[in-house]
Design a protein around this motif. Structure first.
Motif, PDB file in Angstrom:
ATOM      1  N   SER A 133      19.682  22.341 -11.047  1.00 41.62           N
ATOM      2  CA  SER A 133      19.677  20.844 -11.282  1.00 41.62           C
ATOM      3  C   SER A 133      18.532  19.951 -10.566  1.00 41.62           C
ATOM      4  O   SER A 133      18.517  19.766  -9.657  1.00 41.62           O
ATOM      5  CB  SER A 133      20.867  20.177 -10.774  1.00 41.62           C
ATOM      6  OG  SER A 133      22.125  21.177 -11.088  1.00 41.62           O
ATOM      7  N   LYS A 147      18.763  17.212  -8.259  1.00 41.19           N
ATOM      8  CA  LYS A 147      19.246  17.104  -6.864  1.00 41.19           C
ATOM      9  C   LYS A 147      17.938  17.416  -6.080  1.00 41.19           C
ATOM     10  O   LYS A 147      18.304  17.588  -4.610  1.00 41.19           O
ATOM     11  CB  LYS A 147      20.322  18.292  -6.606  1.00 41.19           C
ATOM     12  CG  LYS A 147      21.587  18.213  -7.382  1.00 41.19           C
ATOM     13  CD  LYS A 147      22.311  19.395  -7.443  1.00 41.19           C
ATOM     14  CE  LYS A 147      23.834  19.521  -8.061  1.00 41.19           C
ATOM     15  NZ  LYS A 147      24.355  20.615  -8.114  1.00 41.19           N
ATOM     16  N   ARG A 181      34.636  18.179 -13.128  1.00 40.58           N
ATOM     17  CA  ARG A 181      33.200  17.756 -12.581  1.00 40.58           C
ATOM     18  C   ARG A 181      32.825  18.973 -11.673  1.00 40.58           C
ATOM     19  O   ARG A 181      31.493  19.289 -11.991  1.00 40.58           O
ATOM     20  CB  ARG A 181      33.413  16.511 -11.925  1.00 40.58           C
ATOM     21  CG  ARG A 181      33.562  15.251 -12.762  1.00 40.58           C
ATOM     22  CD  ARG A 181      33.520  13.981 -11.940  1.00 40.58           C
ATOM     23  NE  ARG A 181      32.523  13.966 -10.924  1.00 40.58           N
ATOM     24  CZ  ARG A 181      32.553  13.037 -10.014  1.00 40.58           C
ATOM     25  NH1 ARG A 181      33.214  12.130  -9.723  1.00 40.58           N
ATOM     26  NH2 ARG A 181      31.175  13.110  -9.109  1.00 40.58           N
ATOM     27  N   ARG A 234      31.058  21.168 -14.116  1.00 37.58           N
ATOM     28  CA  ARG A 234      29.634  20.742 -14.462  1.00 37.58           C
ATOM     29  C   ARG A 234      28.690  20.513 -13.400  1.00 37.58           C
ATOM     30  O   ARG A 234      27.748  19.956 -13.472  1.00 37.58           O
ATOM     31  CB  ARG A 234      29.721  19.320 -15.040  1.00 37.58           C
ATOM     32  CG  ARG A 234      30.647  19.559 -16.449  1.00 37.58           C
ATOM     33  CD  ARG A 234      30.515  18.126 -17.154  1.00 37.58           C
ATOM     34  NE  ARG A 234      31.061  17.043 -16.743  1.00 37.58           N
ATOM     35  CZ  ARG A 234      32.143  15.998 -16.292  1.00 37.58           C
ATOM     36  NH1 ARG A 234      32.894  17.075 -17.228  1.00 37.58           N
ATOM     37  NH2 ARG A 234      32.319  15.349 -15.774  1.00 37.58           N
ATOM     38  N   ASP A 288      28.958  18.659 -10.836  1.00 39.59           N
ATOM     39  CA  ASP A 288      28.994  17.341 -10.710  1.00 39.59           C
ATOM     40  C   ASP A 288      29.366  16.866  -9.519  1.00 39.59           C
ATOM     41  O   ASP A 288      30.575  16.057  -9.765  1.00 39.59           O
ATOM     42  CB  ASP A 288      29.232  16.501 -11.932  1.00 39.59           C
ATOM     43  CG  ASP A 288      29.319  15.077 -12.133  1.00 39.59           C
ATOM     44  OD1 ASP A 288      28.322  14.583 -11.069  1.00 39.59           O
ATOM     45  OD2 ASP A 288      30.080  14.293 -12.648  1.00 39.59           O
ATOM     46  N   LYS A 298      28.846  15.698  -5.396  1.00 41.57           N
ATOM     47  CA  LYS A 298      27.788  15.591  -4.457  1.00 41.57           C
ATOM     48  C   LYS A 298      28.731  14.805  -2.971  1.00 41.57           C
ATOM     49  O   LYS A 298      28.923  14.261  -2.835  1.00 41.57           O
ATOM     50  CB  LYS A 298      27.126  14.329  -4.430  1.00 41.57           C
ATOM     51  CG  LYS A 298      26.063  14.349  -5.840  1.00 41.57           C
ATOM     52  CD  LYS A 298      25.161  13.476  -6.118  1.00 41.57           C
ATOM     53  CE  LYS A 298      24.122  13.730  -7.324  1.00 41.57           C
ATOM     54  NZ  LYS A 298      23.252  12.567  -7.569  1.00 41.57           N
TER      55      LYS A 298
END
Ligand code: NAP
Ligand code: ZN
Length: 351
Positions: free
Chosen positions: A209, A212, A332, A335, A337, A339
Motif C-alpha cells: 500500500s 502507507k 475493512r 481490504r 484498510d 490504521k
C-alpha cells in the motif's frame, strides 16, 4: 451460580456476528474477574469467526486483546486486587508441567494451551473471548498494565499484536547494528515497526500500500519499499539480517528470502488459511538462510513486552469502534484498510 455477560458471537462461517449472552464461571480461589473495557480486533478473530482454519467451534465469541478492571479476585490470588487495570491475551491456561510450560513458553505447551476463545476450558467446554463484558481467568494468565489509564484502549492490541512481534524480534536478537525487514503494515506489522525501532534496529517496511509510506516513517521505519515494484525490491537483495512477515494472505516467500544476507532468517507470523507457494530450495542453500515461524509469546515475555512498551511510551495506533461496527471492521480489514488496529469500546457499546 454464574455470571451473565453480554457478548457478540459468530454462529456459522458466513453470517455476521450478532449479540448473544454467555455465562462466565464464578471466580475460583485462583481466578481474577475482569470487567472488560476494551478489546482489540485481530485478523485471527476474522480467520476464526469464518472457520478459515477449519477448527472453529460455534458459537464463537472472538477477542484476545483484552484490557479491563479487576472487579473480583479469588481468596488465593496474591498479585491482583479489585480496582487494578489488567490484561488478558491469547491464552487462559496450559498444562503447566511440560518442557515448554516449565520454561515459560506456554504458547508451545505440548498438550496445547487453552486459547482465550475457541479453546477447551477447564470443564472442556468452549472458551469465549473478549467481545464480551466480563471474563474470569486464572491469575497466572493475567497481565499487569503499567501504562497511564488514558492509554488503555491503545494498550489492548499489545496483548496479541505486540507480543507476537516482540517475541521473534527478541528471539532473533534484533537490535543496534541489525537491518530488519517488516512485511505488511497492519495490526501486527505496525507494532513490529515500532518495537524494532525502539530496540535500535534499522527498519525497512515492505508494503503493498503506497499510501502507507508516510505513516510507516512516522511509526519508526527508516525506509519503505513498495513490494509490488520489482525495482524497489531489487535494491534490498542480500541487505537484511532478519525479516518478520506479518501478511495474512498467501504470497511468494522467495521475494523475501532473496533479501536476506548470509545466515539471515525469514520468520513468518502471518497465518493465512491457504499455504504460501513453496519457496525455492536454492534460496536457502546458497546463503545458509533460514525460514522460521513464531507463535505469540509466553506469559512472562508478554509481561516483559508490556513493561518495555510502558517504559518506551509505546502503544498501538487505533481506531476505536462500537461493537455493532465489528462486521464492517472485518470487511475493512480484508481490504487492508485499518490504521492500524480496530479496538472495540466494550464498556461504552456493549450494554
Ligand atoms: P491485518 O491488520 O489485516 O494486517 C495484515 C497486513 O498484511 C495488511 O495490512 C497488508 O499490509 C498486508 N496484506 C494483506 N493482504 C495482503 C496480500 N494479499 N499480499 C500482501 N500483503 C497483504 O492483520 P493482523 O491482525 O496484523 O494479522 C496478520 C496475520 O497474522 C493474520 O494471518 C493473523 O491471523 C496472524 N497472527 C498470527 C499470530 C501468531 O502468533 N503467529 C498472532 C496474531 C495474528 P500492507 O497494506 O502494508 O501491504
Ligand atoms: Zn491475535
Amino acid at each position: 451460580m454464574s455470571i451473565p455477560a453480554k457478548a457478540y458471537a459468530a454462529f456459522d462461517p458466513h453470517s455476521p456476528l450478532v449479540p448473544w449472552e454467555i455465562a462466565r464461571r464464578d471466580p475460583g480461589p485462583h481466578d481474577v474477574q475482569l470487567q472488560i473495557l476494551y478489546c482489540g480486533v485481530c485478523h485471527s478473530d476474522l480467520h476464526q469467526a469464518r472457520n478459515e482454519w477449519k477448527n472453529t467451534i460455534y458459537p464463537c465469541v472472538p477477542g484476545h486483546e483484552i484490557v479491563g478492571r479487576v472487579v473480583a479476585v479469588g481468596e488465593k490470588v496474591t498479585r491482583f486486587k479489585v480496582g487494578d487495570l489488567a490484561g488478558v491475551g491469547c491464552m487462559v491456561d496450559s498444562c503447566g508441567h511440560c518442557d515448554a510450560c516449565a520454561s515459560g513458553e506456554e504458547q508451545y505447551c505440548s498438550e496445547g494451551f487453552v486459547g482465550t476463545y475457541n479453546g477447551r476450558g477447564p470443564g472442556s467446554e468452549n472458551t469465549y473471548g473478549g467481545y464480551s463484558q466480563v471474563i474470569v481467568v486464572k491469575e497466572s494468565f493475567v497481565l499487569h498494565i503499567k501504562h497511564p489509564e488514558k492509554d488503555l484502549a491503545a494498550v489492548a492490541p499489545l496483548l496479541c499484536a505486540g507480543i507476537t512481534t516482540y517475541s521473534p524480534l527478541r528471539h532473533w536478537k534484533v537490535g543496534p547494528g541489525k537491518r530488519v525487514g517488516i512485511v505488511g503494515l497492519g495490526g501486527l506489522g505496525h507494532m513490529a515497526v515500532k518495537l524494532a525501532h525502539a530496540m535500535g534496529a534499522h527498519v525497512v517496511l515492505f508494503t503493498t500500500s503506497p499510501a502507507k509510506t508516510a505513516d510507516a516513517k512516522r511509526l519508526g521505519a527508516d525506509e519503505v519499499c513498495i513490494s509490488k515494484d520489482p525495482e524497489q525490491m531489487a535494491r534490498y537483495r542480500e541487505q537484511l539480517d532478519f525479516i518478520l512477515d506479518t501478511v495474512a494472505a498467501p504470497h511468494r516467500l522467495d521475494d523475501y528470502l532473496q533479501l536476506l544476507k548470509r545466515d539471515g532468517t525469514l520468520t513468518l507470523v502471518g497465518a493465512p488459511s491457504e499455504p504460501h507457494p513453496s519457496p525455492a530450495v536454492f534460496n536457502l542453500l546458497f546463503r545458509r538462510r533460514s525460514l522460521a515461524g513464531s507463535l505469540i509469546g509466553g506469559i512472562r515475555e508478554t509481561q516483559e513486552m508490556l513493561d518495555f512498551c510502558a517504559e518506551h511510551g509505546i502503544v498501538s495506533d487505533i481506531e476505536l469502534i462500537p461493537i455493532d461496527y465489528i462486521n464492517t471492521a472485518y470487511e475493512r480489514m480484508l481490504r487492508s484498510d485499518v490504521k492500524y488496529r480496530f479496538v472495540i469500546d466494550i464498556a461504552a457499546s456493549l450494554k
